[in-house]
Design a protein around this motif. Sequence first.
Motif, PDB file in Angstrom:
ATOM      1  N   LEU A 289       3.951  -1.292  13.168  1.00 20.55           N
ATOM      2  CA  LEU A 289       4.610  -0.108  13.707  1.00 20.55           C
ATOM      3  C   LEU A 289       3.651   0.625  14.619  1.00 20.55           C
ATOM      4  O   LEU A 289       2.443   0.387  14.607  1.00 20.55           O
ATOM      5  CB  LEU A 289       5.033   0.815  12.556  1.00 20.55           C
ATOM      6  CG  LEU A 289       5.896   0.174  11.474  1.00 20.55           C
ATOM      7  CD1 LEU A 289       6.155   1.190  10.390  1.00 20.55           C
ATOM      8  CD2 LEU A 289       7.181  -0.342  12.064  1.00 20.55           C
TER       9      LEU A 289
ATOM     10  N   ALA B 144       1.153   3.178  15.334  1.00 23.18           N
ATOM     11  CA  ALA B 144       0.245   3.943  14.490  1.00 23.18           C
ATOM     12  C   ALA B 144      -1.045   4.135  15.245  1.00 23.18           C
ATOM     13  O   ALA B 144      -1.252   3.523  16.273  1.00 23.18           O
ATOM     14  CB  ALA B 144       0.010   3.212  13.168  1.00 23.18           C
TER      15      ALA B 144
ATOM     16  N   THR C 122      -2.668   2.214  19.648  1.00 19.57           N
ATOM     17  CA  THR C 122      -1.966   1.848  18.434  1.00 19.57           C
ATOM     18  C   THR C 122      -2.840   0.955  17.559  1.00 19.57           C
ATOM     19  O   THR C 122      -3.611   0.132  18.039  1.00 19.57           O
ATOM     20  CB  THR C 122      -0.659   1.104  18.763  1.00 19.57           C
ATOM     21  OG1 THR C 122      -0.968  -0.015  19.597  1.00 19.57           O
ATOM     22  CG2 THR C 122       0.316   2.022  19.466  1.00 19.57           C
TER      23      THR C 122
ATOM     24  N   TYR D   6      -0.844   7.143  11.731  1.00 23.03           N
ATOM     25  CA  TYR D   6       0.492   7.733  11.602  1.00 23.03           C
ATOM     26  C   TYR D   6       1.545   6.697  11.940  1.00 23.03           C
ATOM     27  O   TYR D   6       1.270   5.691  12.587  1.00 23.03           O
ATOM     28  CB  TYR D   6       0.650   8.998  12.455  1.00 23.03           C
ATOM     29  CG  TYR D   6       0.710   8.789  13.956  1.00 23.03           C
ATOM     30  CD1 TYR D   6       1.921   8.563  14.605  1.00 23.03           C
ATOM     31  CD2 TYR D   6      -0.450   8.852  14.722  1.00 23.03           C
ATOM     32  CE1 TYR D   6       1.975   8.388  15.978  1.00 23.03           C
ATOM     33  CE2 TYR D   6      -0.408   8.690  16.096  1.00 23.03           C
ATOM     34  CZ  TYR D   6       0.814   8.456  16.723  1.00 23.03           C
ATOM     35  OH  TYR D   6       0.861   8.282  18.084  1.00 23.03           O
ATOM     36  N   TRP D   7       2.747   6.941  11.446  1.00 21.71           N
ATOM     37  CA  TRP D   7       3.857   6.004  11.613  1.00 21.71           C
ATOM     38  C   TRP D   7       4.983   6.624  12.428  1.00 21.71           C
ATOM     39  O   TRP D   7       5.468   7.705  12.105  1.00 21.71           O
ATOM     40  CB  TRP D   7       4.428   5.591  10.258  1.00 21.71           C
ATOM     41  CG  TRP D   7       3.610   4.652   9.458  1.00 21.71           C
ATOM     42  CD1 TRP D   7       3.713   3.285   9.429  1.00 21.71           C
ATOM     43  CD2 TRP D   7       2.594   4.987   8.496  1.00 21.71           C
ATOM     44  NE1 TRP D   7       2.817   2.753   8.527  1.00 21.71           N
ATOM     45  CE2 TRP D   7       2.109   3.778   7.952  1.00 21.71           C
ATOM     46  CE3 TRP D   7       2.035   6.197   8.072  1.00 21.71           C
ATOM     47  CZ2 TRP D   7       1.110   3.732   6.981  1.00 21.71           C
ATOM     48  CZ3 TRP D   7       1.034   6.159   7.119  1.00 21.71           C
ATOM     49  CH2 TRP D   7       0.575   4.953   6.583  1.00 21.71           C
TER      50      TRP D   7
ATOM     51  N   SER E 276       9.355   6.330  10.894  1.00 17.88           N
ATOM     52  CA  SER E 276       8.877   6.648   9.551  1.00 17.88           C
ATOM     53  C   SER E 276       9.032   5.479   8.590  1.00 17.88           C
ATOM     54  O   SER E 276       9.908   4.624   8.754  1.00 17.88           O
ATOM     55  CB  SER E 276       9.657   7.840   8.987  1.00 17.88           C
ATOM     56  OG  SER E 276       9.353   9.023   9.690  1.00 17.88           O
ATOM     57  N   ILE E 277       8.175   5.494   7.557  1.00 15.91           N
ATOM     58  CA  ILE E 277       8.351   4.587   6.425  1.00 15.91           C
ATOM     59  C   ILE E 277       8.547   5.364   5.120  1.00 15.91           C
ATOM     60  O   ILE E 277       8.785   4.761   4.084  1.00 15.91           O
ATOM     61  CB  ILE E 277       7.161   3.627   6.262  1.00 15.91           C
ATOM     62  CG1 ILE E 277       5.880   4.392   5.922  1.00 15.91           C
ATOM     63  CG2 ILE E 277       6.990   2.752   7.503  1.00 15.91           C
ATOM     64  CD1 ILE E 277       4.735   3.514   5.427  1.00 15.91           C
TER      65      ILE E 277
ATOM     66  N   SER F  74      11.730   1.737   9.298  1.00 18.94           N
ATOM     67  CA  SER F  74      10.727   0.720   9.025  1.00 18.94           C
ATOM     68  C   SER F  74      10.201   0.801   7.602  1.00 18.94           C
ATOM     69  O   SER F  74       9.111   0.328   7.302  1.00 18.94           O
ATOM     70  CB  SER F  74       9.568   0.861  10.022  1.00 18.94           C
ATOM     71  OG  SER F  74      10.018   0.669  11.337  1.00 18.94           O
TER      72      SER F  74
ATOM     73  N   VAL G 278       2.409  -1.367   2.524  1.00 13.89           N
ATOM     74  CA  VAL G 278       1.503  -1.462   3.665  1.00 13.89           C
ATOM     75  C   VAL G 278       0.079  -1.677   3.163  1.00 13.89           C
ATOM     76  O   VAL G 278      -0.421  -0.893   2.348  1.00 13.89           O
ATOM     77  CB  VAL G 278       1.551  -0.193   4.533  1.00 13.89           C
ATOM     78  CG1 VAL G 278       0.636  -0.347   5.750  1.00 13.89           C
ATOM     79  CG2 VAL G 278       2.979   0.096   4.988  1.00 13.89           C
TER      80      VAL G 278
ATOM     81  N   ASP H  52       2.175  -5.180   7.079  1.00 10.10           N
ATOM     82  CA  ASP H  52       3.373  -4.855   6.307  1.00 10.10           C
ATOM     83  C   ASP H  52       3.714  -6.010   5.372  1.00 10.10           C
ATOM     84  O   ASP H  52       3.985  -7.130   5.819  1.00 10.10           O
ATOM     85  CB  ASP H  52       4.550  -4.585   7.238  1.00 10.10           C
ATOM     86  CG  ASP H  52       4.381  -3.306   8.041  1.00 10.10           C
ATOM     87  OD1 ASP H  52       3.513  -2.503   7.677  1.00 10.10           O
ATOM     88  OD2 ASP H  52       5.118  -3.121   9.028  1.00 10.10           O
TER      89      ASP H  52
END
Length: 379
Positions: free
Chosen positions: A12, A14, A26, A290-291, A294-295, A324, A329, A343
């Motif tokens: 994702l 991040a 990322t 950060y995502w 969101s997860i 997601s 994780v 993931d």
Amino acid sequence: MTPLPRLPMIALAAALMTACSPPAATTPTSVSETTVTLEEVVGAEQPWGMAFLPDGSLLFTEKAGGLKYFAAGSSAAAVAVAGVPPAFTEGQAGYLGIALGPDFAESRLVYVALSSGTAEANSTLVVRGRLTEDASALEGVEEVFRGDLRETAYHYGSRLAFANDGTLFITVGEGYVHMQEAQDPKTTHGKVIRVNPDGSIPADNPFADGVAGNPAVWSYGHRNPQGLYYDGMSGTLWATEHGPKGGDELNIITKGTNYGWPAITYGIDYSGKIISDKTEAPGMAQPELYWVPSIAPSGLTMLTSDVYPGWKGDLFAGGMNGPSGLVLVRIDLQDGKVIGKEDLMKGEYAIRDVVQGPDGYLYVATKDFDGIFKLVPGE
């Protein structure tokens, strides 16, 4: 057992960052050759927190079901542990985080977080009591911490972790409707709390004198932190917290630090409305990761065993929801810095908590009505 696919998974958006600095590119996807299968340990309805006893037996909370005990090696169902106060169980409220006292072998003290009160006036409450030798009850239950009242059934935080010095860290969500108070150190909404095991205030807390902030507050500017892990080797306190629509965070928690919510955020409101047009500001810490999307991260632990090849020293966070979510994780650490993430079990389970057992294996509690599972490495 449910076999899991070979990894990698798609990463994702991040970021790898240091506190109070702009986010870097990322975070890269980490790829490991380790595979795992899930093995059910015990059935549970909406399990929330887990704590293993030294003999391998398990204490866990169920959101509406209270405190449960599962004997090591048992084939029977978990049994209820009496003595825990009644909880307010609407919305996200209920029986929440759990931790053993650092001297559990001698004291048998168990700490439990729960939502206490009514729909009109409730708060995060932490109590402790002595687990009887037969694990049937908590005795001598007493209050350790009670957060400020709110009139909502959302965002309680409620993870617990002990530091090397014996102090207890408690995460407290901002109750959603009190998001602006996360920036006010004088309230307990949206804070990480630090108290002594009996609930008294450590003299070195940042607002211990009560002048500029609540004496129990350790850090502020949090939304809903539902993952907490204290690394006893490095003395680092890690936390994950839910962002709104996007902007879930992994942070290193330090004394007196402002983590920005809602003045800065990488997310937006669920309606699409902009909460803040800023992702950084002077004096406000940046997340380590950060995502977006969101997860909904919940539960956090570090693997300290050699059970899973290549994973020792990495963090593991559960994901419960969002575009997601439904993921475990693996956060790849090197010298205390995030260098990648992987993931695991994507799309299979909503994971509420993850802990390492005394046998060195990782265990996950699923968010809804499944149970608690052991992660067994593949051949």
